[in-house]
Design a protein around this motif. Structure first.
Motif, PDB file in Angstrom:
ATOM      1  N   ARG A 456       0.841  -1.208   0.000  1.00 11.58           N
ATOM      2  CA  ARG A 456       0.000   0.000   0.000  1.00 11.58           C
ATOM      3  C   ARG A 456       0.872   1.253   0.000  1.00 11.58           C
ATOM      4  O   ARG A 456       0.596   2.223  -0.720  1.00 11.58           O
ATOM      5  CB  ARG A 456      -0.923  -0.004   1.220  1.00 11.58           C
ATOM      6  N   ARG A 457       1.903   1.245   0.830  1.00  9.72           N
ATOM      7  CA  ARG A 457       2.794   2.406   0.913  1.00  9.72           C
ATOM      8  C   ARG A 457       3.494   2.666  -0.424  1.00  9.72           C
ATOM      9  O   ARG A 457       3.561   3.801  -0.905  1.00  9.72           O
ATOM     10  CB  ARG A 457       3.819   2.189   2.026  1.00  9.72           C
ATOM     11  N   MET A 458       3.992   1.612  -1.060  1.00 12.88           N
ATOM     12  CA  MET A 458       4.686   1.783  -2.333  1.00 12.88           C
ATOM     13  C   MET A 458       3.719   2.142  -3.458  1.00 12.88           C
ATOM     14  O   MET A 458       4.061   2.907  -4.366  1.00 12.88           O
ATOM     15  CB  MET A 458       5.465   0.519  -2.676  1.00 12.88           C
ATOM     16  N   THR A 459       2.479   1.629  -3.390  1.00 10.19           N
ATOM     17  CA  THR A 459       1.472   2.007  -4.384  1.00 10.19           C
ATOM     18  C   THR A 459       1.145   3.487  -4.265  1.00 10.19           C
ATOM     19  O   THR A 459       0.981   4.181  -5.273  1.00 10.19           O
ATOM     20  CB  THR A 459       0.199   1.162  -4.216  1.00 10.19           C
ATOM     21  N   ASP A 460       1.056   3.982  -3.046  1.00 11.65           N
ATOM     22  CA  ASP A 460       0.818   5.414  -2.843  1.00 11.65           C
ATOM     23  C   ASP A 460       1.937   6.242  -3.482  1.00 11.65           C
ATOM     24  O   ASP A 460       1.688   7.274  -4.124  1.00 11.65           O
ATOM     25  CB  ASP A 460       0.710   5.737  -1.354  1.00 11.65           C
ATOM     26  N   HIS A 461       3.182   5.816  -3.269  1.00 13.70           N
ATOM     27  CA  HIS A 461       4.309   6.508  -3.914  1.00 13.70           C
ATOM     28  C   HIS A 461       4.156   6.478  -5.432  1.00 13.70           C
ATOM     29  O   HIS A 461       4.359   7.487  -6.118  1.00 13.70           O
ATOM     30  CB  HIS A 461       5.633   5.837  -3.538  1.00 13.70           C
ATOM     31  N   LEU A 462       3.809   5.312  -5.971  1.00 14.06           N
ATOM     32  CA  LEU A 462       3.697   5.158  -7.413  1.00 14.06           C
ATOM     33  C   LEU A 462       2.628   6.083  -7.990  1.00 14.06           C
ATOM     34  O   LEU A 462       2.872   6.795  -8.981  1.00 14.06           O
ATOM     35  CB  LEU A 462       3.380   3.700  -7.754  1.00 14.06           C
ATOM     36  N   VAL A 463       1.456   6.098  -7.376  1.00 15.42           N
ATOM     37  CA  VAL A 463       0.366   6.942  -7.868  1.00 15.42           C
ATOM     38  C   VAL A 463       0.751   8.415  -7.770  1.00 15.42           C
ATOM     39  O   VAL A 463       0.539   9.198  -8.714  1.00 15.42           O
ATOM     40  CB  VAL A 463      -0.931   6.657  -7.088  1.00 15.42           C
ATOM     41  N   ARG A 464       1.346   8.818  -6.652  1.00 13.63           N
ATOM     42  CA  ARG A 464       1.745  10.216  -6.487  1.00 13.63           C
ATOM     43  C   ARG A 464       2.758  10.632  -7.559  1.00 13.63           C
ATOM     44  O   ARG A 464       2.622  11.691  -8.176  1.00 13.63           O
ATOM     45  CB  ARG A 464       2.346  10.413  -5.090  1.00 13.63           C
ATOM     46  N   LEU A 465       3.766   9.799  -7.795  1.00 15.72           N
ATOM     47  CA  LEU A 465       4.793  10.149  -8.765  1.00 15.72           C
ATOM     48  C   LEU A 465       4.253  10.134 -10.189  1.00 15.72           C
ATOM     49  O   LEU A 465       4.660  10.953 -11.023  1.00 15.72           O
ATOM     50  CB  LEU A 465       5.975   9.191  -8.633  1.00 15.72           C
ATOM     51  N   MET A 466       3.330   9.224 -10.488  1.00 15.65           N
ATOM     52  CA  MET A 466       2.716   9.232 -11.813  1.00 15.65           C
ATOM     53  C   MET A 466       1.903  10.500 -12.019  1.00 15.65           C
ATOM     54  O   MET A 466       1.926  11.089 -13.116  1.00 15.65           O
ATOM     55  CB  MET A 466       1.849   7.984 -12.005  1.00 15.65           C
ATOM     56  N   ARG A 467       1.211  10.944 -10.994  1.00  8.92           N
ATOM     57  CA  ARG A 467       0.447  12.193 -11.111  1.00  8.92           C
ATOM     58  C   ARG A 467       1.396  13.377 -11.307  1.00  8.92           C
ATOM     59  O   ARG A 467       1.138  14.269 -12.130  1.00  8.92           O
ATOM     60  CB  ARG A 467      -0.416  12.397  -9.866  1.00  8.92           C
ATOM     61  N   GLU A 468       2.484  13.401 -10.552  1.00  4.97           N
ATOM     62  CA  GLU A 468       3.450  14.491 -10.698  1.00  4.97           C
ATOM     63  C   GLU A 468       4.062  14.492 -12.084  1.00  4.97           C
ATOM     64  O   GLU A 468       4.456  15.542 -12.605  1.00  4.97           O
ATOM     65  CB  GLU A 468       4.543  14.362  -9.631  1.00  4.97           C
ATOM     66  N   ASN A 469       4.151  13.314 -12.701  1.00  2.00           N
ATOM     67  CA  ASN A 469       4.681  13.176 -14.057  1.00  2.00           C
ATOM     68  C   ASN A 469       3.636  13.499 -15.123  1.00  2.00           C
ATOM     69  O   ASN A 469       3.955  13.499 -16.310  1.00  2.00           O
ATOM     70  CB  ASN A 469       5.216  11.752 -14.240  1.00  2.00           C
ATOM     71  N   ASP A 470       2.413  13.800 -14.710  1.00  4.67           N
ATOM     72  CA  ASP A 470       1.293  14.028 -15.625  1.00  4.67           C
ATOM     73  C   ASP A 470       1.129  12.828 -16.557  1.00  4.67           C
ATOM     74  O   ASP A 470       0.987  12.961 -17.778  1.00  4.67           O
ATOM     75  CB  ASP A 470       1.500  15.313 -16.431  1.00  4.67           C
ATOM     76  N   ALA A 471       1.141  11.635 -15.963  1.00  4.34           N
ATOM     77  CA  ALA A 471       1.016  10.398 -16.735  1.00  4.34           C
ATOM     78  C   ALA A 471      -0.337  10.342 -17.428  1.00  4.34           C
ATOM     79  O   ALA A 471      -1.362  10.790 -16.885  1.00  4.34           O
ATOM     80  CB  ALA A 471       1.170   9.188 -15.818  1.00  4.34           C
ATOM     81  N   PRO A 472      -0.402   9.802 -18.645  1.00  2.00           N
ATOM     82  CA  PRO A 472      -1.688   9.666 -19.340  1.00  2.00           C
ATOM     83  C   PRO A 472      -2.677   8.841 -18.520  1.00  2.00           C
ATOM     84  O   PRO A 472      -2.299   7.893 -17.823  1.00  2.00           O
ATOM     85  CB  PRO A 472      -1.306   8.939 -20.637  1.00  2.00           C
ATOM     86  N   ALA A 473      -3.944   9.171 -18.646  1.00  2.00           N
ATOM     87  CA  ALA A 473      -4.975   8.496 -17.847  1.00  2.00           C
ATOM     88  C   ALA A 473      -4.978   6.995 -18.094  1.00  2.00           C
ATOM     89  O   ALA A 473      -5.209   6.194 -17.172  1.00  2.00           O
ATOM     90  CB  ALA A 473      -6.337   9.100 -18.159  1.00  2.00           C
ATOM     91  N   GLU A 474      -4.696   6.570 -19.346  1.00  2.00           N
ATOM     92  CA  GLU A 474      -4.777   5.144 -19.640  1.00  2.00           C
ATOM     93  C   GLU A 474      -3.667   4.347 -18.963  1.00  2.00           C
ATOM     94  O   GLU A 474      -3.789   3.129 -18.809  1.00  2.00           O
ATOM     95  CB  GLU A 474      -4.781   4.894 -21.150  1.00  2.00           C
ATOM     96  N   GLN A 475      -2.562   5.003 -18.557  1.00  2.00           N
ATOM     97  CA  GLN A 475      -1.529   4.280 -17.836  1.00  2.00           C
ATOM     98  C   GLN A 475      -2.045   3.811 -16.475  1.00  2.00           C
ATOM     99  O   GLN A 475      -1.715   2.717 -16.013  1.00  2.00           O
ATOM    100  CB  GLN A 475      -0.269   5.139 -17.664  1.00  2.00           C
TER     101      GLN A 475
END
Length: 482
Positions: A456-475
């Protein structure tokens, strides 16, 4: 900056290796800061170089390709601020369609020819491919054997040519101010071809045929063949070490330590049979690939012979260079300048994002490594976003471009809409699934663990960093993330 390609940190004495002959890496560690937690971000070669220029993660938006019109390029920014930037390289991917916008960002540039399948020497007949390799040699391998017949002495090797170009630049310009030399060799990238003097440093079993170019994938060779390949790689590392030694000699001879930063790095590592795998890109990015060596000497701090455990990534090198020359960092750069980290060990980030287009999305906090697999069976949806529609060695095909549509701008595209085209991956990450490793308990990543709280902790990091990267929604959809 002296940059190697595919340099496995576990083959270097400063990182615990006791059998590879590399005294100059030990000499470097005594003169610089050694980073213990440096990670890739975007893989492989050209995506890594794109972040070397832009200071931002790019693997979620497109695969291998050139710099984009909206990208900030560190060498170009330095050039615009009156810093002469020079590239000396034998990395032949710079001169292909999928890398052709990188070298032209420098003030001046030159290249050495002949690495791997570099289309260098025209050989209409059959090159001297060893009989035992049989049908394993494809087009790129055939070109390599055509090139090898012209690399018959040390000074003809592409690495040696590139080194000579870099030393020539240093000798001509060391008394000048405000310059940046990017000296880059494709070695020790496969094939692990070098001169006999270097191969003689490591024993050979005469019953094992030449094996210096493993396929990308699982190990199918005998233990003796694996050992032969590892020794061929080690020989090439020893040659790289000699190149490093000549750069260090130049730093001494030209009295550069007092006012010149030195960065020694690589784009990624390489699997040499660990995890029963060869190479990279077709398996999870275990530490042998993702966890890289990095050494930095900063004359402002004057710190030498020390180690840093701050979590850093390739994206931090562009901001570090801009900071050193007093050039403002563009707002789109995600990396952090390392001046305070070098001087005092100041932390850089809580977690780092890394991966390859269409592969696992990975995150590490320096102890835990989380590799998120695709949630959909076919690893979709997956799209490239680009204004430079090229693959490694050619343009996007008509069928790809017929399916293209204009996408809304991302935060980093400076208001520009990009072409959105269907994308594909090297492999579907579902082949291995989602993985979680505790490097403190299992540094060899031999046993993936199940730990709900850590995941859960690492998933939170992943989601936060993807958002900061402006990752495409489909990713997020592809990875099963909200």
């Amino acid at each position: 900056m002296l940059m190697f390609d595919s340099l496995n940190r576990r083959m270097l004495p400063p990182y615990g290796c006791d059998w590879v002959v590399a005294p100059n890496f030990a000499r470097l560690a005594a003169r610089a800061v050694t980073f213990d937690r440096c990670y890739v971000a975007s893989m492989p070669c050209m995506p890594a170089r794109r972040e070397l220029h832009t200071g931002r993660v790019n693997f979620l938006h497109r695969a291998w390709g050139p710099l984009e019109p909206f990208d900030d390029s560190c060498p170009a920014l330095l050039h615009g601020a009156g810093v002469h930037t020079h590239l000396a390289s034998d990395h032949y991917h710079y001169w292909e369609d999928g890398g052709a916008t990188y070298h032209t960002r420098y003030s001046t540039w030159e290249l050495g020819r002949g690495q791997e399948g570099d289309p260098w020497k025209g050989d209409v007949g059959d090159p001297p491919v060893p009989e035992h390799l049989g049908g394993r040699v494809g087009r790129v391998g055939r070109q390599d054997w055509a090139n090898r017949r012209h690399l018959d002495r040390e000074e003809a090797m592409p690495q040696a040519v590139t080194l000579a170009q870099g030393l020539e630049f240093l000798d001509a310009n060391s008394r000048q101010d405000r310059w940046f030399l990017h000296l880059e060799t494709f070695d020790p990238h496969e094939p692990f071809f070098t001169q006999p003097a270097w191969r003689a440093l490591y024993p050979r079993d005469p019953s094992v045929p030449l094996f210096d170019w493993p396929d990308y994938g699982p190990v199918r060779e005998t233990p003796a063949q694996v050992l032969e390949c590892r020794r061929a790689y080690a020989a090439l590392v020893s040659m790289c070490d000699a190149t490093l030694g000549r750069v260090l000699d130049a730093m001494d001879r030209l009295d550069l330590w007092k006012d010149t930063m030195l960065i020694v790095n690589t784009d990624h590592g390489f699997l040499l049979g660990e995890h029963d795998s060869w190479a990279k890109c077709v398996q999870p990015f275990w530490d042998e690939v993702a966890h890289t060596p990095l050494f930095v000497w900063d004359p402002r701090a004057g710190v030498r012979g020390e180690r840093r455990d701050a979590l850093v990534q390739t994206i931090d090198l562009a901001p570090t260079l801009l900071e050193y020359f007093g050039v403002a960092r563009p707002p789109d750069m995600q990396g952090v300048g390392l001046r305070d980290t070098l001087a005092r060990g100041t932390p850089v980030r809580e977690a780092g994002l890394f991966g390859i287009f269409g592969g696992h999305a990975n995150v590490t906090d320096g102890r835990w490594v989380y590799m998120r697999s695709a949630a959909t069976p076919d690893n979709t949806p997956l799209f490239n976003y680009t204004l430079m529609p090229t693959h490694m060695r050619g343009f996007f095909g008509p069928e790809e471009l017929r399916a293209a549509e204009l996408a809304a701008p991302f935060r980093f595209t400076k208001g520009l809409r990009t072409l959105r085209t269907p994308g594909g991956a090297w492999v579907n990450p579902r082949a291995t699934g989602t993985l979680l490793y505790d490097l403190e308990a299992d540094p060899g990543q031999a046993r993936p663990v199940r730990d709900a709280a850590a995941e859960r902790r690492m998933t939170d990091h992943l989601v936060r960093l993807m958002r900061e990267n402006d990752a495409p929604a489909e990713q997020f959809e592809r990875l099963g993330l909200s």
